[in-house]
Design a protein around this motif. Sequence first.
Motif, PDB file in Angstrom:
ATOM      1  N   PRO A   1       0.807  -1.224   0.000  1.00 16.92           N
ATOM      2  CA  PRO A   1       0.000   0.000   0.000  1.00 16.92           C
ATOM      3  C   PRO A   1       0.839   1.272   0.000  1.00 16.92           C
ATOM      4  O   PRO A   1       1.978   1.270   0.469  1.00 16.92           O
ATOM      5  N   THR A   2       0.274   2.344  -0.542  1.00 16.55           N
ATOM      6  CA  THR A   2       0.905   3.664  -0.476  1.00 16.55           C
ATOM      7  C   THR A   2       0.023   4.574   0.380  1.00 16.55           C
ATOM      8  O   THR A   2      -1.144   4.774   0.059  1.00 16.55           O
TER       9      THR A   2
ATOM     10  N   ILE B   1       0.596   4.912  -9.254  1.00 11.38           N
ATOM     11  CA  ILE B   1       1.924   5.538  -9.240  1.00 11.38           C
ATOM     12  C   ILE B   1       2.882   4.785 -10.176  1.00 11.38           C
ATOM     13  O   ILE B   1       3.612   5.392 -10.962  1.00 11.38           O
TER      14      ILE B   1
ATOM     15  N   ARG C   1      -3.502   2.712  -5.194  1.00  8.41           N
ATOM     16  CA  ARG C   1      -2.702   3.932  -5.360  1.00  8.41           C
ATOM     17  C   ARG C   1      -1.287   3.585  -5.816  1.00  8.41           C
ATOM     18  O   ARG C   1      -0.714   4.260  -6.668  1.00  8.41           O
TER      19      ARG C   1
ATOM     20  N   VAL D   1       3.023  10.134  -0.488  1.00 11.39           N
ATOM     21  CA  VAL D   1       3.863  10.158  -1.689  1.00 11.39           C
ATOM     22  C   VAL D   1       5.122  11.010  -1.511  1.00 11.39           C
ATOM     23  O   VAL D   1       5.821  11.286  -2.476  1.00 11.39           O
TER      24      VAL D   1
ATOM     25  N   ASN E   1      -2.913  14.076  -8.049  1.00  6.89           N
ATOM     26  CA  ASN E   1      -2.762  14.224  -6.599  1.00  6.89           C
ATOM     27  C   ASN E   1      -2.398  12.899  -5.943  1.00  6.89           C
ATOM     28  O   ASN E   1      -1.577  12.856  -5.022  1.00  6.89           O
ATOM     29  N   LEU E   2      -3.007  11.816  -6.403  1.00 11.97           N
ATOM     30  CA  LEU E   2      -2.717  10.513  -5.797  1.00 11.97           C
ATOM     31  C   LEU E   2      -1.249  10.151  -5.988  1.00 11.97           C
ATOM     32  O   LEU E   2      -0.639   9.519  -5.138  1.00 11.97           O
ATOM     33  N   ALA E   3      -0.681  10.563  -7.131  1.00 14.50           N
ATOM     34  CA  ALA E   3       0.709  10.220  -7.428  1.00 14.50           C
ATOM     35  C   ALA E   3       1.681  11.337  -7.027  1.00 14.50           C
ATOM     36  O   ALA E   3       2.897  11.170  -7.150  1.00 14.50           O
ATOM     37  N   GLY E   4       1.164  12.477  -6.562  1.00 12.57           N
ATOM     38  CA  GLY E   4       2.036  13.579  -6.124  1.00 12.57           C
ATOM     39  C   GLY E   4       2.689  14.333  -7.258  1.00 12.57           C
ATOM     40  O   GLY E   4       3.704  15.016  -7.073  1.00 12.57           O
TER      41      GLY E   4
END
Lengths: 95, 480
Positions: A51-52, B392, B388, A55, B438-441
């Motif tokens: 899980p992440t 990424i 997520r 970031v 946003n999820l990946a920054g």
Amino acid sequence: MKITREDIDHLAELSNFSLEDAEKESLKGDLENIIQYISELSNLDTDGISPTFQVFEMENVWRDDEILAQDADRESLLALTKEEEDHQIKIPKVL
Amino acid sequence: MKIANKMTKAVDLVQEALEKVEKYKDYNIFTFVNAENALKKAAIIDAKIKKGEPVGRLAGVPYALKDNFLSPEGETTASAKILTGFTSPVTATSVKKLEDEGAIMIGRTNLDAFAHGSSTENSYFGVTKNAKDKTRVAGGSSGGSAVAVALDIVQFATGTDTGGSIRQPASFNGVFGLKPTYGAISRYGVVAMASSTDCVGFFTREASDLDLLMSITAGRDPKDQTTLPDFYESSEGDKKDFPGQRAGYDRALARDTRDDGLARRVSREVLSYRIGVIKDFKSDILDKKVKELSAKGFEIKEVSLPTLKYALAVYYVTVPAELSSNLSRHDGIRYGFRSKDANTLSDLYEHTRAEGFMPENKRRIMIGNFVLSSGFYDAYFMKAAKARTLIINEYEKAFRDVDFLLTPVSPNPAFKIGEKVNDPLAMYLEDVMSVPANLAGLPALAFPAGETDNGLPVGLQLLGPRRSDAELIKFAEENL
């Protein structure tokens, strides 16, 4: 997934707010739709994936264990509350 | 950016902005107007210039502040009743940096309460209207800031972008909007929504102004442990050092060093950027822009990111979970609104939060508590966290083949006020193309790309790998 009135009451309790009857009724429908949508995730294969949760690329950001200068002092913070007496914040009785 | 100097007086710039605030009052852009303080600050800057003393890079530049940035000027409410009456004794790091350079805050702008929304209709202070069509929404959540810049009231405005809250209103009103790399600008002193996706950014009418604002505000802040060390180097520096050469960045070097925080811009010979378009993320305006860029000689590649279709579901699990925790601090005791209808402490919590939050705040808090509650945590919160990772990874793979990705910002242009307000899920679907960044920054820059047949602005967004913010801005300046 079907959302019941009991589910709404339980979630409102976890959320720490009270709800009017009319609000409960509309929330029941809204939450059911939203939960149905996010349940799509069950179709995705995530076996063996870690899980992440964040970031930010760096880990272990250290600083010295010392008090940094603060923007706000005790007086200015206490001045923000609606009810203050003798430098303390007043609240209603707990029980 | 029009900056105060011997020819242009700061007082005139501020006066002009304040007159426009009055002129456009019916758009409901501002929750607070900073007239008196702004004029005082402008007079101080003019006096310095007259005496020949140094002034900052934003001397006398009027700007608008989204009302979720803390500062002692005006109440910081995040457009929520529960924060009414709260005047902050602390100043957000980003605000301090702007003010240190001489920028002058003209007013605080309206948003969806706590930045929960995509239309600026969920505000305790009413709806903000679209700059081009008053019957339509401004977009959101940073609707007030976008309209303030689009109507030329201010030269720039601050925003926050947790899932598209800068880019979508930028697109709806025809201005530039930058959501930087996660961690580029300090979040200290910004009302927290979702800590793992919240980003501070800006609205401008020129891409080059974004470069100046980033060079001023980006960087490490000891008060926000998730700020990146100084990675942002203005393209201005390159221009001076290497005249005649196009500033780009060495892709191989950036890739080698991206992970340890050392990626740096380097000047090099002109290189041809490869632009990716994503299958399923298409529109007519995008097709037109792709043809334009292709004619200019850029290589266009179609890439596939199959997990993106789950991004919105991931977002509406992860973000409510985080915001339900962040909003638990609002209890009516230490600051802001306190319910009068309470005999016991638990009454006080429940009634303050019941009266103080907007319906959309309540929906999201409840969803957050649902996905975190025992029995559902693994199926929703943990599942989304794993998804997520896949998203990424897919971006990382795509950025091996292309330098930037070009996508629409949202599925449609500005919609009618009231059209989606009673259908939360329809409103969430607005965010389907903006949340993945946003999820990946990743940094993402929304830019004006055209108009619909009935004259509504439409923007597109350009995404790059983490820390490619300066390249995105440079590319927009030269090619968009």
